[in-house]
Scaffold this motif. Structure first.
Motif, PDB file in Angstrom:
ATOM      1  N   MET A   1      -4.976  10.485  -4.558  1.00 49.94           N
ATOM      2  CA  MET A   1      -4.324   9.208  -4.309  1.00 49.94           C
ATOM      3  C   MET A   1      -3.596   8.746  -5.567  1.00 49.94           C
ATOM      4  SD  MET A   1      -6.016   5.638  -2.890  1.00 49.94           S
ATOM      5  CE  MET A   1      -6.828   5.171  -4.417  1.00 49.94           C
ATOM      6  N   ALA A   2      -2.372   8.271  -5.383  1.00 49.63           N
ATOM      7  CA  ALA A   2      -1.590   7.788  -6.516  1.00 49.63           C
ATOM      8  C   ALA A   2      -2.284   6.608  -7.183  1.00 49.63           C
ATOM      9  CB  ALA A   2      -0.195   7.377  -6.042  1.00 49.63           C
ATOM     10  N   GLN A   3      -2.051   6.466  -8.494  1.00 51.90           N
ATOM     11  CA  GLN A   3      -2.733   5.427  -9.269  1.00 51.90           C
ATOM     12  C   GLN A   3      -2.453   4.021  -8.746  1.00 51.90           C
ATOM     13  OE1 GLN A   3      -5.315   6.908 -10.917  1.00 51.90           O
ATOM     14  NE2 GLN A   3      -4.877   5.450 -12.559  1.00 51.90           N
ATOM     15  N   ASN A   4      -1.259   3.820  -8.182  1.00 54.24           N
ATOM     16  CA  ASN A   4      -0.914   2.485  -7.721  1.00 54.24           C
ATOM     17  C   ASN A   4      -1.104   2.302  -6.210  1.00 54.24           C
ATOM     18  OD1 ASN A   4       1.202   4.083  -6.862  1.00 54.24           O
ATOM     19  ND2 ASN A   4       2.769   2.524  -7.268  1.00 54.24           N
ATOM     20  N   GLN A   5      -1.708   3.294  -5.553  1.00 56.38           N
ATOM     21  CA  GLN A   5      -1.951   3.212  -4.112  1.00 56.38           C
ATOM     22  C   GLN A   5      -3.253   2.469  -3.843  1.00 56.38           C
ATOM     23  OE1 GLN A   5       0.083   4.380  -1.731  1.00 56.38           O
ATOM     24  NE2 GLN A   5      -1.203   3.894   0.027  1.00 56.38           N
ATOM     25  N   VAL A   6      -3.212   1.496  -2.945  1.00 54.10           N
ATOM     26  CA  VAL A   6      -4.398   0.720  -2.579  1.00 54.10           C
ATOM     27  C   VAL A   6      -4.742   1.005  -1.126  1.00 54.10           C
ATOM     28  CG1 VAL A   6      -5.363  -1.596  -2.277  1.00 54.10           C
ATOM     29  CG2 VAL A   6      -3.899  -1.096  -4.257  1.00 54.10           C
ATOM     30  N   LYS A   7      -5.972   1.404  -0.873  1.00 53.40           N
ATOM     31  CA  LYS A   7      -6.434   1.665   0.491  1.00 53.40           C
ATOM     32  C   LYS A   7      -6.851   0.358   1.157  1.00 53.40           C
ATOM     33  CE  LYS A   7      -8.270   6.330  -0.355  1.00 53.40           C
ATOM     34  NZ  LYS A   7      -9.513   7.153  -0.325  1.00 53.40           N
ATOM     35  N   ILE A   8      -6.496   0.238   2.435  1.00 53.78           N
ATOM     36  CA  ILE A   8      -6.879  -0.934   3.224  1.00 53.78           C
ATOM     37  C   ILE A   8      -8.070  -0.557   4.107  1.00 53.78           C
ATOM     38  CG2 ILE A   8      -6.172  -2.601   4.953  1.00 53.78           C
ATOM     39  CD1 ILE A   8      -4.759  -3.015   2.301  1.00 53.78           C
ATOM     40  N   PHE A   9      -9.189  -1.197   3.820  1.00 57.05           N
ATOM     41  CA  PHE A   9     -10.439  -1.009   4.572  1.00 57.05           C
ATOM     42  C   PHE A   9     -10.579  -2.229   5.476  1.00 57.05           C
ATOM     43  CE2 PHE A   9     -14.916  -1.624   5.304  1.00 57.05           C
ATOM     44  CZ  PHE A   9     -15.580  -0.420   5.156  1.00 57.05           C
ATOM     45  N   ASP A  10     -10.332  -2.027   6.768  1.00 55.47           N
ATOM     46  CA  ASP A  10     -10.395  -3.156   7.702  1.00 55.47           C
ATOM     47  C   ASP A  10     -11.791  -3.278   8.303  1.00 55.47           C
ATOM     48  OD1 ASP A  10     -10.227  -4.185  10.688  1.00 55.47           O
ATOM     49  OD2 ASP A  10      -8.597  -5.118   9.554  1.00 55.47           O
ATOM     50  N   THR A  11     -12.393  -4.451   8.135  1.00 62.14           N
ATOM     51  CA  THR A  11     -13.737  -4.676   8.651  1.00 62.14           C
ATOM     52  C   THR A  11     -13.759  -5.755   9.730  1.00 62.14           C
ATOM     53  OG1 THR A  11     -16.060  -5.085   8.033  1.00 62.14           O
ATOM     54  CG2 THR A  11     -14.362  -6.259   6.765  1.00 62.14           C
ATOM     55  N   THR A  12     -12.614  -5.924  10.413  1.00 63.58           N
ATOM     56  CA  THR A  12     -12.551  -6.895  11.514  1.00 63.58           C
ATOM     57  C   THR A  12     -13.599  -6.606  12.578  1.00 63.58           C
ATOM     58  OG1 THR A  12     -10.156  -7.109  11.159  1.00 63.58           O
ATOM     59  CG2 THR A  12     -11.025  -7.905  13.258  1.00 63.58           C
ATOM     60  N   LEU A  13     -13.802  -5.320  12.890  1.00 62.80           N
ATOM     61  CA  LEU A  13     -14.721  -4.936  13.964  1.00 62.80           C
ATOM     62  C   LEU A  13     -16.185  -4.952  13.536  1.00 62.80           C
ATOM     63  CD1 LEU A  13     -12.685  -1.980  15.499  1.00 62.80           C
ATOM     64  CD2 LEU A  13     -12.860  -4.326  16.330  1.00 62.80           C
ATOM     65  N   ARG A  14     -16.436  -5.178  12.261  1.00 66.64           N
ATOM     66  CA  ARG A  14     -17.827  -5.262  11.791  1.00 66.64           C
ATOM     67  C   ARG A  14     -18.110  -6.637  11.197  1.00 66.64           C
ATOM     68  NH1 ARG A  14     -20.862  -6.642   7.584  1.00 66.64           N
ATOM     69  NH2 ARG A  14     -19.486  -5.542   6.127  1.00 66.64           N
ATOM     70  N   ASP A  15     -17.650  -6.913   9.983  1.00 62.36           N
ATOM     71  CA  ASP A  15     -17.909  -8.210   9.363  1.00 62.36           C
ATOM     72  C   ASP A  15     -17.200  -9.329  10.133  1.00 62.36           C
ATOM     73  OD1 ASP A  15     -18.359 -10.373   7.658  1.00 62.36           O
ATOM     74  OD2 ASP A  15     -18.172  -9.171   5.859  1.00 62.36           O
ATOM     75  N   GLY A  16     -15.964  -9.064  10.555  1.00 62.95           N
ATOM     76  CA  GLY A  16     -15.231 -10.074  11.303  1.00 62.95           C
ATOM     77  C   GLY A  16     -15.919 -10.440  12.597  1.00 62.95           C
ATOM     78  N   GLU A  17     -16.404  -9.440  13.313  1.00 61.53           N
ATOM     79  CA  GLU A  17     -17.036  -9.681  14.613  1.00 61.53           C
ATOM     80  C   GLU A  17     -18.367 -10.399  14.482  1.00 61.53           C
ATOM     81  OE1 GLU A  17     -18.569  -7.465  18.617  1.00 61.53           O
ATOM     82  OE2 GLU A  17     -19.070  -6.808  16.598  1.00 61.53           O
ATOM     83  N   GLN A  18     -18.946 -10.409  13.295  1.00 61.04           N
ATOM     84  CA  GLN A  18     -20.214 -11.114  13.091  1.00 61.04           C
ATOM     85  C   GLN A  18     -20.049 -12.631  13.079  1.00 61.04           C
ATOM     86  OE1 GLN A  18     -22.132  -7.558  10.280  1.00 61.04           O
ATOM     87  NE2 GLN A  18     -22.049  -9.656   9.510  1.00 61.04           N
ATOM     88  N   ALA A  19     -18.811 -13.109  12.964  1.00 63.87           N
ATOM     89  CA  ALA A  19     -18.569 -14.545  12.956  1.00 63.87           C
ATOM     90  C   ALA A  19     -18.915 -15.134  14.329  1.00 63.87           C
ATOM     91  CB  ALA A  19     -17.112 -14.830  12.610  1.00 63.87           C
TER      92      ALA A  19
END
Length: 418
Positions: A1-19
């Motif tokens: 992965m390039a040094q300036n590349q940021v991965k997007i980890f989406d947790t809508t279906l886990r942490d988000g759904e806990q709301a």
């Protein structure tokens, strides 16, 4: 992965759904997971399999059918959790087990009631077990930002040694400030041996309204994965909002020269899908996806927007896939906006006529709050009728041709009728 590349980890279906109020059925989770795939997120955290049979089945189904992104699921440092997680992600093209344990003394003593030594042992055992089932293992130190720094470094060093690939350091209760978060990630990376071999991740909550700011500070401090949710949903005040992080990196690339593999035009459609599935709408002034995010009522702003959008908009609605209907007519609106909306409805007015229509609209704006097209048409009809009457009353009868004499038995001015 390039040094300036940021991965997007989406947790809508886990942490988000806990709301509260945001629970989704397995079929709905799969539908949203497909949309997150279309959006381009790198990792989808699909659920917490040990929480319920339905959640485990949903993770397994997503792992089976959504192939491009990494499919992750959560597990405490308990054998039963880990076994269920391993089963759930087994069909995935790229599966990740995300295991966690609290590392702050407050959580260790008040919640888990274990020693620091027991914490390290549980973390190491969990990561080692997870590595038997997948190469991709993420470890999270819950309440990391309130943990003793030296002890936290010991935990991180220990789990890296047994195979953790990603180290997540959550601001679990949204306690940190951006300057603290930047220093926190910078110091961790300097202090922990072999830190350069893993990806550090930020998971920031929004209890003090700084979730996105802290996430961006973490990236500046060396984090190359960010954990976030659509619309910022999640426990309590929610998580850092994915759409805000992505657009902040896009608009302010001069200050934050990092890239993400997100299709920005899918941000608004993804937000809309989430609100439809949950029945929970976003606040109207929500950044990026709120109803008013690209709307203007104040006359000064409307005048600027009509001349050059850049005067009051730092990004375009089209960039995030949102409709652009910027001129909201209300009591703060100016004549330019009224004239433009009238023209869009097929009416052209200038000078005194426009002023009269404008004043009539403003007279009802306080009660209506927002003026719609029917209000505009009604005002135009009323003003035109009044103008016709006024014009008729202004006619001098002595300047008009004589009325023809009526035929015998008829009133002047009436025809035969039918």
């Amino acid at each position: 992965m390039a040094q300036n590349q940021v991965k997007i980890f989406d947790t809508t279906l886990r942490d988000g759904e806990q709301a509260p109020g945001f629970s989704l059925r397995p079929a709905e989770k799969l539908l949203l997971a497909r949309q997150l795939d279309l959006l381009g997120v790198d990792i989808i955290e699909a659920g917490f399999p040990i929480a319920s049979p339905a959640d485990a089945d949903a993770v397994r189904q997503i792992a089976t059918e959504v192939r491009r992104p990494t499919i992750a699921c959560l597990a405490r440092c308990h054998r039963a959790d880990l076994e269920k997680a391993a089963w759930a992600i087994k069909p995935a093209e790229k599966g990740r087990i995300h295991t966690f344990i609290a590392t702050s003394d407050l959580h260790l003593q008040a919640k888990l009631r274990i020693t620091r030594e027991q914490c390290i042992e549980a973390a190491v055992d969990a990561v080692r077990y997870a590595r038997h089932h997948t190469f991709d293992v993420q470890f999270s130190a819950e309440d990391a930002t309130r943990s003793d720094f030296d002890f936290l470094c010991q935990v991180i060093e220990a789990v890296i040694k047994v195979g953790a690939n990603t180290i997540n350091l959550p601001d679990t209760v949204g306690y940190s400030t951006p300057d603290e978060t930047f220093e926190f990630f910078r110091r961790i990376r300097e202090r922990v041996p072999n830190a350069e071999t893993v990806t550090f991740s930020a998971h920031c909550h929004d209890d003090l309204g700084m979730g996105v700011a802290n996430t961006l500070a973490a990236v500046n401090g060396g984090a190359r994965q960010v954990e976030c949710t659509i619309n910022g949903i999640g426990e309590r005040a929610g998580n850092a909002a994915l759409e805000e992080i992505v657009m902040a990196l896009h608009v302010r690339s001069d200050r934050m020269p990092y890239t993400v593999d997100i299709d920005k035009k899918q941000l608004y459609p993804t937000s809309e899908m989430l609100t439809q599935l949950t029945g929970q709408s976003v606040q109207v002034n929500k950044a990026i996806v709120g109803r008013n995010a690209f709307a203007h009522e104040a006359g000064i702003h409307q005048d600027g927007i009509l001349k050059d959008r850049r005067t009051y908009e730092i990004m375009r609605a089209e960039d995030v896939g949102a409709p652009w209907n910027p001129l909201v007519l209300g009591k703060h609106s100016g004549r330019h906006a009224v004239s433009k909306r009238c023209a869009e409805l097929g009416f052209q007015f200038e000078g005194d006529q426009l002023i009269e229509i404008y004043r009539a609209l403003m007279a009802i704006a306080d009660d209506r709050k927002v003026l719609n097209d029917n209000d505009i048409r009604a005002v135009i009809a009323t003003v035109r009728a009044e103008q016709v009457v006024a014009a008729h009353d202004a006619i001098d009868p002595f300047d008009t041709p004589a009325v023809a004499a009526a035929a015998p038995g008829q009133e002047a001015g009436y025809g035969h009728g039918v």
